[in-house]
Design an enzyme around this catalytic site. Structure first.
Site, PDB file in Angstrom:
ATOM      1  N   TYR A  95       0.844  -1.209   0.000  1.00 26.18           N
ATOM      2  CA  TYR A  95       0.000   0.000   0.000  1.00 26.18           C
ATOM      3  C   TYR A  95       0.874   1.252   0.000  1.00 26.18           C
ATOM      4  O   TYR A  95       0.575   2.236  -0.675  1.00 26.18           O
ATOM      5  CB  TYR A  95      -0.918   0.006   1.232  1.00 26.18           C
ATOM      6  CG  TYR A  95      -1.806   1.227   1.295  1.00 26.18           C
ATOM      7  CD1 TYR A  95      -3.038   1.243   0.667  1.00 26.18           C
ATOM      8  CD2 TYR A  95      -1.373   2.384   1.957  1.00 26.18           C
ATOM      9  CE1 TYR A  95      -3.835   2.386   0.698  1.00 26.18           C
ATOM     10  CE2 TYR A  95      -2.158   3.524   1.992  1.00 26.18           C
ATOM     11  CZ  TYR A  95      -3.386   3.524   1.359  1.00 26.18           C
ATOM     12  OH  TYR A  95      -4.172   4.646   1.387  1.00 26.18           O
ATOM     13  N   VAL A 240       8.778 -14.039  31.316  1.00 25.80           N
ATOM     14  CA  VAL A 240      10.024 -13.483  30.796  1.00 25.80           C
ATOM     15  C   VAL A 240      10.082 -11.956  30.951  1.00 25.80           C
ATOM     16  O   VAL A 240      11.142 -11.406  31.270  1.00 25.80           O
ATOM     17  CB  VAL A 240      10.268 -13.934  29.324  1.00 25.80           C
ATOM     18  CG1 VAL A 240       9.106 -13.620  28.434  1.00 25.80           C
ATOM     19  CG2 VAL A 240      11.539 -13.327  28.760  1.00 25.80           C
ATOM     20  N   ASP A 241       8.979 -11.261  30.797  1.00 21.34           N
ATOM     21  CA  ASP A 241       9.034  -9.797  30.795  1.00 21.34           C
ATOM     22  C   ASP A 241       9.442  -9.239  32.160  1.00 21.34           C
ATOM     23  O   ASP A 241      10.368  -8.424  32.251  1.00 21.34           O
ATOM     24  CB  ASP A 241       7.686  -9.196  30.368  1.00 21.34           C
ATOM     25  CG  ASP A 241       7.233  -9.732  29.018  1.00 21.34           C
ATOM     26  OD1 ASP A 241       8.085 -10.250  28.276  1.00 21.34           O
ATOM     27  OD2 ASP A 241       6.026  -9.642  28.716  1.00 21.34           O
ATOM     28  N   ALA A 243      10.876 -10.828  34.490  1.00 24.69           N
ATOM     29  CA  ALA A 243      12.201 -11.354  34.843  1.00 24.69           C
ATOM     30  C   ALA A 243      13.314 -10.512  34.221  1.00 24.69           C
ATOM     31  O   ALA A 243      14.284 -10.142  34.887  1.00 24.69           O
ATOM     32  CB  ALA A 243      12.324 -12.806  34.389  1.00 24.69           C
ATOM     33  N   LYS A 380       9.245  -8.583  21.784  1.00 26.20           N
ATOM     34  CA  LYS A 380       9.473  -9.783  22.600  1.00 26.20           C
ATOM     35  C   LYS A 380      10.798 -10.487  22.260  1.00 26.20           C
ATOM     36  O   LYS A 380      11.523 -10.918  23.158  1.00 26.20           O
ATOM     37  CB  LYS A 380       8.315 -10.754  22.364  1.00 26.20           C
ATOM     38  CG  LYS A 380       8.259 -11.884  23.346  1.00 26.20           C
ATOM     39  CD  LYS A 380       7.504 -11.454  24.560  1.00 26.20           C
ATOM     40  CE  LYS A 380       7.215 -12.565  25.515  1.00 26.20           C
ATOM     41  NZ  LYS A 380       6.339 -12.092  26.588  1.00 26.20           N
TER      42      LYS A 380
END
Ligand code: XMP
Length: 524
Positions: A95, A240-241, A243, A380
């Site tokens: 686009y 995980v975040d 940590a 992530k």
């Protein structure tokens, strides 16, 4: 700006920035991730950004994303045309390419039948292409378009074509504008990343500065600046975040950080011990371990409605967290593992979102803290890379997403300690077998569910009346949509036979083959 935003701004102050202009439908996130894989910092901006705002940000380049609309329909997203005159290198994709053609005097038409999927792209004879460089010719590219550029704007040259797009690549080196009809950001375009890198490094002159090593260094300095000699606390969820956020803040301010880990009793098997082991022993982080299993089970007794259970867990979590703060009452800073996609979703990069690690109701905003959000710039995959560089173990760095209410939403009906014990064993087997088959990292989430029914079976000569366990495994990019994972039959078989043989009280295993939509990933 909030403290967390100041901190983020400081981290990227020395980075060349590529702005990825979003024309809708989340195409921009993948492009932004690919730019960062090319070691160039990128941010997503809305297409309503003005030329003056772009000039003020002085980006190293702009990339226009794809989008679901046609440039020829009313109210299709446009961009301030003054942006084309700033001299900032621009790459248009799909686009974005059509919009460039349309706004600069070319033409875009429907006409054909469009192209969807793998398509052959051929160089046009007699013209050089800075953008395609020494890519193989012809090459396979991923197309997804109905319209195509039917007339090239003045000053542009078409350098490649496909059957459905006569001007599939158009270039104007004098104005530093290049555009491709196909999607270089997707894995189905094998030479796509090479094209992006050529645009970024060779044509736009970007250096390789966005590395996780550089990020950690800049982030540590910015966190020290924000926290000064204050005290910070961080709620660990085992995910995980939180940590990685905790490990990063600890790297910056050491003993000024205290982590609080609320053990709800609703974690997976051995997960609580693993959090304590990792943070207290290996990372040397001061950790308050609150054993609140009994309080959670008491609170959940008799509750069967999914929303009542979620609410109960969320509210009790906040109460327990607040009690645990007693020991660190002077803490002024709360560390949160907010990621860049959360920041984008909140609508504006400047909105301070309080996202609790439980997402169940969230931590209330009257908690009197200044937020420290050291991951608010990261995707992530970058968080995982930072976690590894900070020395966190693979089990934490590669942990699958886990819902805040934990096994509470994977036990249908009333949650009891006995049911949790059954589910923990079955769930551990699902994960062990998947890991042994080398499939764990390809799967978004995989777990066991314990329904509130019993089934009849036979073991030896005995009739049994026990629980069925449902295995759920899905592939996904973002949890918004998901597909059931095509786990090989022999892996499913070993999961099933181990669960029935090793978990007392379970006599049947089923595999959930529902996609999302119409199903959800979790059962409650
Ligand atoms: P669903 O079941 O809605 O889940 O397809 C989408 C993703 O969100 C996770 N999930 C939760 N996470 N608190 C959370 O923090 C919750 O209450 C919750 N419910 C679902 C789920 O594991 C999946 O990744």
């Amino acid at each position: 700006m909030t403290g967390a935003e100041d901190e983020a701004a400081a981290v990227v102050a020395d980075q060349q920035t590529v702005l990825v202009v979003d024309f809708g439908a989340q195409y921009a996130q993948l492009i932004a991730r690919r730019v960062r894989e090319a070691r160039v910092y990128s941010e997503i901006v809305p297409h309503t950004i003005t030329a003056a705002e772009v000039a003020e940000r002085a980006p190293a380049a702009l990339v226009f994303s794809g989008g679901p609309k046609s440039v020829n329909v009313e109210h299709s997203p446009r961009i301030d045309p003054g942006i084309y005159d700033l001299g900032v290198p621009i790459l248009g994709i799909c686009y974005g390419a059509q919009l460039i053609a349309d706004q600069l005097g070319g033409q875009v038409g429907g006409g054909g039948s469009g192209e969807y999927g793998r398509t052959e792209l051929r160089r046009l004879e007699g013209v050089d292409s800075d953008l395609l460089g020494d890519d193989e010719d012809p090459q396979t590219v991923w197309m997804s378009h109905f319209d195509a550029v039917t007339r090239v704007p003045e000053g542009f040259t078409a350098t490649a074509a496909s059957d459905g797009a006569p001007n599939a690549v158009i270039e104007c080196p004098e104005r530093r504008i290049w555009a491709v009809q196909y999607h270089p950001e997707v894995a189905h375009t094998p030479q796509g990343q090479a094209l992006l890198e050529r645009f970024l490094h060779r044509l736009a002159g970007c250096a390789d500065t966005w590395t996780m090593g550089n990020f950690i260094e800049a982030s540590v300095a910015a966190i020290r600046e924000q926290v000064g000699d204050g005290r910070a606390i961080c709620g660990l969820s085992g995910g995980v975040d939180s940590a990685v956020a905790a490990a990063l803040v600890h790297r910056a301010v050491g003993p000024q950080l205290t982590c609080v880990f609320v053990d709800t009793g609703l974690m997976r098997k051995d997960e609580g011990e693993q959090v304590v082991e990792t943070f207290r022993r290996h990372q040397g982080i001061e950790l308050v371990h609150v054993r609140a299993e009994d309080r959670f089970f008491d609170r959940l007794a008799g509750l069967t409605d999914p929303e009542d259970k979620r609410k109960a867990i969320g509210e009790l979590f906040i109460r327990v967290f607040e009690d645990a703060r007693g020991g660190v009452e002077d803490a002024r800073f709360l560390v949160q593992g907010t990621l860049y996609p959360d920041v984008i979703e909140s609508g504006t990069a400047h909105a301070a979102t309080i996202k609790s690690h439980h997402n169940v109701g969230g931590l209330p905003d009257d908690l009197d803290f200044e937020l420290v959000e050291p991951l608010r710039l990261l995707f992530k995959d970058e968080v995982r890379a930072v976690g590894s560089e900070l020395g966190l173990p693979d089990e934490i760095v590669w942990r699958q997403p886990f819902p805040g209410p934990g096994l509470g939403v994977r036990i249908i009906g009333e949650v009891t300690p006995d049911k949790v014990a059954v589910l923990q064993e079955a769930d551990a087997i699902v994960r062990e077998e998947l890991r042994a088959a080398g499939l764990e990292r390809q799967i978004w989430q995989s777990f066991a569910v314990l329904p509130d029914i019993r089934t009849v079976g036979v073991m030896g000569d005995e009739r049994t009346y026990g629980y069925p366990v449902i295995i759920r495994a899905v592939t996904s990019d973002d949890a918004m949509t998901a597909d059931w994972a095509r786990i090989p039959y022999d892996v499913l078989e070993s999961m099933a036979s181990r669960i029935i043989n090793e978990v007392p009280g379970v006599n049947r295993v089923a595999y959930d083959i529902t996609s999302k939509p119409p199903g959800t990933i979790e059962w409650e």
